[in-house]
Write a protein that holds these residues in place. Structure first.
Motif, short mmCIF file in Angstrom:
data_model
loop_
_atom_site.label_atom_id
_atom_site.label_comp_id
_atom_site.label_asym_id
_atom_site.label_seq_id
_atom_site.Cartn_x
_atom_site.Cartn_y
_atom_site.Cartn_z
N ALA A 56 0.83 -1.21 0.00
CA ALA A 56 0.00 0.00 0.00
C ALA A 56 0.86 1.25 0.00
O ALA A 56 0.58 2.22 -0.72
CB ALA A 56 -0.93 0.00 1.21
N ALA A 57 1.93 1.25 0.81
CA ALA A 57 2.82 2.41 0.87
C ALA A 57 3.54 2.60 -0.46
O ALA A 57 3.72 3.74 -0.92
CB ALA A 57 3.82 2.23 2.00
N LYS A 58 3.96 1.50 -1.08
CA LYS A 58 4.65 1.60 -2.37
C LYS A 58 3.70 2.13 -3.44
O LYS A 58 4.07 3.00 -4.25
CB LYS A 58 5.20 0.24 -2.78
N MET A 59 2.46 1.64 -3.45
CA MET A 59 1.49 2.10 -4.43
C MET A 59 1.22 3.59 -4.27
O MET A 59 1.23 4.36 -5.23
CB MET A 59 0.18 1.32 -4.29
N THR A 90 -0.19 -2.79 -10.91
CA THR A 90 0.52 -3.01 -9.65
C THR A 90 1.51 -1.87 -9.40
O THR A 90 1.88 -1.13 -10.33
CB THR A 90 1.29 -4.34 -9.68
N HIS A 91 1.95 -1.77 -8.15
CA HIS A 91 2.94 -0.75 -7.86
C HIS A 91 4.25 -1.02 -8.60
O HIS A 91 4.97 -0.08 -8.99
CB HIS A 91 3.19 -0.62 -6.36
N ALA A 92 4.57 -2.29 -8.85
CA ALA A 92 5.79 -2.62 -9.58
C ALA A 92 5.70 -2.15 -11.03
O ALA A 92 6.69 -1.64 -11.59
CB ALA A 92 6.04 -4.12 -9.53
N GLU A 93 4.54 -2.30 -11.64
CA GLU A 93 4.36 -1.83 -13.02
C GLU A 93 4.44 -0.31 -13.10
O GLU A 93 5.06 0.25 -14.02
CB GLU A 93 3.01 -2.32 -13.55
N LEU A 94 3.84 0.37 -12.15
CA LEU A 94 3.90 1.83 -12.14
C LEU A 94 5.31 2.32 -11.83
O LEU A 94 5.76 3.33 -12.37
CB LEU A 94 2.91 2.39 -11.12
N PHE A 95 6.02 1.58 -10.97
CA PHE A 95 7.40 1.96 -10.66
C PHE A 95 8.28 1.81 -11.89
O PHE A 95 9.17 2.64 -12.14
CB PHE A 95 7.94 1.10 -9.52
N ASP A 96 8.05 0.78 -12.68
CA ASP A 96 8.79 0.59 -13.92
C ASP A 96 8.55 1.78 -14.86
O ASP A 96 9.49 2.28 -15.49
CB ASP A 96 8.35 -0.71 -14.59
#
Length: 267
Positions: A56-59, A90-96
């Protein structure tokens, strides 16, 4: 411990920070870009992202980093939808997207002196993961477009009143995502510490949460986050010891309760 006259100036002086023009507002996303909160390079982004302990924090923070550029600076190429065909990214996709597309935009895009008047559309769905301040900002901007400056100024006044009540703070939003490391380099750090101050006013005891500023002058115990602070003179009464030892809890970094602490930032 604190000088009550200084506290009173601090409280009444909050009104001096009110932002009544569109150019100054920008949902605070625009000024966030040049503050510790913004992950300006890939190395910082990866370090701060990995420090966040929950999905949640990462998102929440990855979305915020995108919105700093997209809404605050008007960089439309930073856009990324929050979901597509009913599936939330996902937060990983947005981080990418953040590290491969958004952060490199600083090499080709211009940082405006003031935020764009007409905002781009919010990534859909707008209600997912946006903080109250972002929500308020978009609402204010839409009012400005539809109803003119009078409506947006009314919105700013309400927001400023909420900030004076402790409901949101631009200085809190400007803080880095995670607490700084307490080691030898932390010496001379400009700090604010949140005290619950009680005082007797006409025999009626009152209390108030007050951010007190000072400077870290000694690392007493790095493992326990114990430091010695010299407080700024304006907070002290005559003859009072200007130094004290405080433990800086990780759980209270940039919070809004007694014992919280953060970097002392100025406009």
């Amino acid at each position: 411990v604190l000088n009550y006259n200084a506290i009173r100036r601090h409280r009444t002086g909050a009104a001096d920070n009110s932002l009544h023009s569109h150019g100054e507002e920008s949902s605070r996303s625009c000024p966030q870009y040049n503050r510790p909160r913004c992950w300006k390079d890939v190395a910082t982004a990866q370090e701060e992202y990995n420090k966040l302990s929950s999905n949640a924090a990462k998102m929440k923070e990855v979305r915020n980093q995108i919105l700093i550029r997209y809404l605050g600076l008007g960089w439309v190429k930073a856009h990324h939808p929050w979901s597509k065909n009913g599936r939330e990214y996902t937060h990983a996709e947005l981080f990418d997207h953040l590290i491969n597309t958004v952060i490199p935009l600083s090499q080709t895009e211009t940082v405006p002196e003031s935020p764009p008047f007409k905002l781009p559309e919010l990534p859909a769905p707008a209600q997912l993961g946006l903080g109250q301040l972002t929500h308020d900002r978009v609402s204010l901007e839409n009012q400005a477009i539809d109803g003119g400056d009078e409506l947006i100024e009314q919105g700013y006044e309400e927001r400023d009143q909420n900030e004076m009540k402790g409901q949101g703070s631009k200085f809190g939003e400007w803080q880095r995502t995670s607490m700084p490391t307490i080691n030898a380099t932390f010496k001379n750090f400009r700090i604010e510490f949140l005290f619950n101050v009680s005082y007797d006013h006409s025999h009626d005891e009152e209390s108030d949460l007050v951010w007190m500023s000072g400077e870290v002058i000694e690392i007493m115990n790095a493992k326990k986050n114990k430091v010695k602070i010299r407080w700024d003179e304006k907070w002290l009464t005559e003859g009072e010891d200007p130094e004290s030892v405080q433990v800086l809890l990780k759980s209270l970094w940039n919070q809004n309760k007694a014992g919280a602490w953060r970097e002392h930032l100025v406009e």
